[in-house]
Design an enzyme around this catalytic site. Structure first.
Site, mmCIF file in Angstrom:
data_model
loop_
_atom_site.group_PDB
_atom_site.id
_atom_site.type_symbol
_atom_site.label_atom_id
_atom_site.label_comp_id
_atom_site.label_asym_id
_atom_site.label_seq_id
_atom_site.Cartn_x
_atom_site.Cartn_y
_atom_site.Cartn_z
ATOM 1 N N THR A 55 -64.849 51.761 -22.373
ATOM 2 C CA THR A 55 -65.980 50.849 -22.290
ATOM 3 C C THR A 55 -66.578 50.750 -23.677
ATOM 4 O O THR A 55 -67.155 51.704 -24.198
ATOM 5 C CB THR A 55 -67.025 51.341 -21.279
ATOM 6 O OG1 THR A 55 -66.417 51.430 -19.990
ATOM 7 C CG2 THR A 55 -68.201 50.387 -21.213
ATOM 8 N N LYS B 249 -67.585 44.641 -17.637
ATOM 9 C CA LYS B 249 -67.953 46.051 -17.497
ATOM 10 C C LYS B 249 -69.446 46.250 -17.759
ATOM 11 O O LYS B 249 -70.086 47.080 -17.101
ATOM 12 C CB LYS B 249 -67.123 46.911 -18.448
ATOM 13 C CG LYS B 249 -67.390 48.418 -18.314
ATOM 14 C CD LYS B 249 -67.088 48.952 -16.909
ATOM 15 C CE LYS B 249 -67.480 50.417 -16.746
ATOM 16 N NZ LYS B 249 -66.580 51.345 -17.437
#
Length: 289
Positions: A95, A170
């Protein structure tokens, strides 16, 4: 398939084990070799540098901690770009920031590589059980090529177009989780103060409109005083900071997410609890109540 994998932490270990189960040959690198021992024992091959990983594979996947770690493993002197062969595919599952995903894609294209940003959701349970959600941006040709691989580690895979868009999805995911983590924490604090049976409260809420993944997976851990990380609090704080920076760039005000960030800053920066799982947020309330 010859797959290289960099980053054998909590999530990476589960993913690599499932790739090995699917029959792939996996070469791994991790900053600390001891943290790769589980996958090495399962049949993965060790490489001494990210460059060596890239030289041994046609698909190179990264899952490291922070955007600066991503930049480092790709661009350092003995990094991925130093070893990747033309027509290979690089996939960052960390991420990270949408801007870095775009930058790495441009660098990959300069080296005749295809690139994807493919962060995941589902925590350690999803990584272990191959039930992750995979959010993908980048080269469509690479996505089509790797979809069968993604389906071996996840139960839902979606493609969102341009480089960086996987990271944007995300961020949306982390914004939602910020609300569920604060909600489940304060729910438990309230229920305990009211003298309720907490396992019974969990069973009741899990069957109604309050049900959510975080509550189902983290409240049982909290009730057992289990704060081991399915996802590190320090990494979640990193994600919330990225999300809010992106929101500022788009001229958005997200006050609930900002409040969650402040709570996790207290947990991580002030209390030194960043190596606990995200469920460790409840410790802030336990100290006050």
């Amino acid at each position: 398939m010859q797959i290289g994998f960099i980053g054998t932490g909590v999530m990476g270990t589960g993913i690599v084990l499932n790739l090995l189960k699917a029959g792939h040959q996996v070469t791994v690198y991790n900053r600390t070799k001891a943290h790769a021992q589980t996958v090495l024992d399962a049949g993965a091959t060790w490489a001494e540098t990210p460059q060596a990983v890239a030289e041994a594979a046609t698909v190179i996947i990264t899952m490291v901690g922070y955007p600066q770690d991503v930049q480092d493993v790709y661009t350092r002197e003995d990094g991925i770009f130093a070893g990747a062969q033309p027509d290979s595919v690089v996939v960052d599952m960390t991420t990270s920031t949408p801007s870095l995903a775009f930058e790495l894609t441009q660098l990959a294209h300069d080296k005749q590589l295809l690139a994807l940003d493919a962060p995941v959701s589902g925590g350690d349970v999803g990584a272990k059980n191959a039930t992750l959600t995979v959010m993908v941006g980048g080269d469509k040709q690479a996505y089509d090529q790797l979809l069968p691989v993604f389906e071996q580690i996840g139960q839902r895979v979606n493609y969102f177009g341009a480089a960086g868009n996987g990271q944007h999805v995300k961020m949306a995911n982390q914004i939602m989780i910020a609300g569920t983590m604060t909600g489940l924490t304060e729910m438990l604090v309230y229920a305990k103060a009211a003298g309720l049976d907490l396992p019974q409260v969990l069973a009741t809420l899990s069957s109604g409109g309050a049900d959510n993944w975080s509550m189902d997976n983290y409240v049982p851990r909290i009730l057992k005083n289990d704060y081991t990380p399915g996802f590190f609090a320090k990494h979640f704080l990193k994600d919330l900071r990225i999300a809010l920076r992106e929101a500022d760039r788009m001229h958005l005000d997200l006050p609930a997410t900002a409040q969650a960030k402040q709570l996790y800053e207290t947990m991580v920066d002030d209390c030194g609890l960043g190596d606990l799982g995200t469920q460790g947020l409840i410790k802030l309330y336990q100290d006050k109540n």
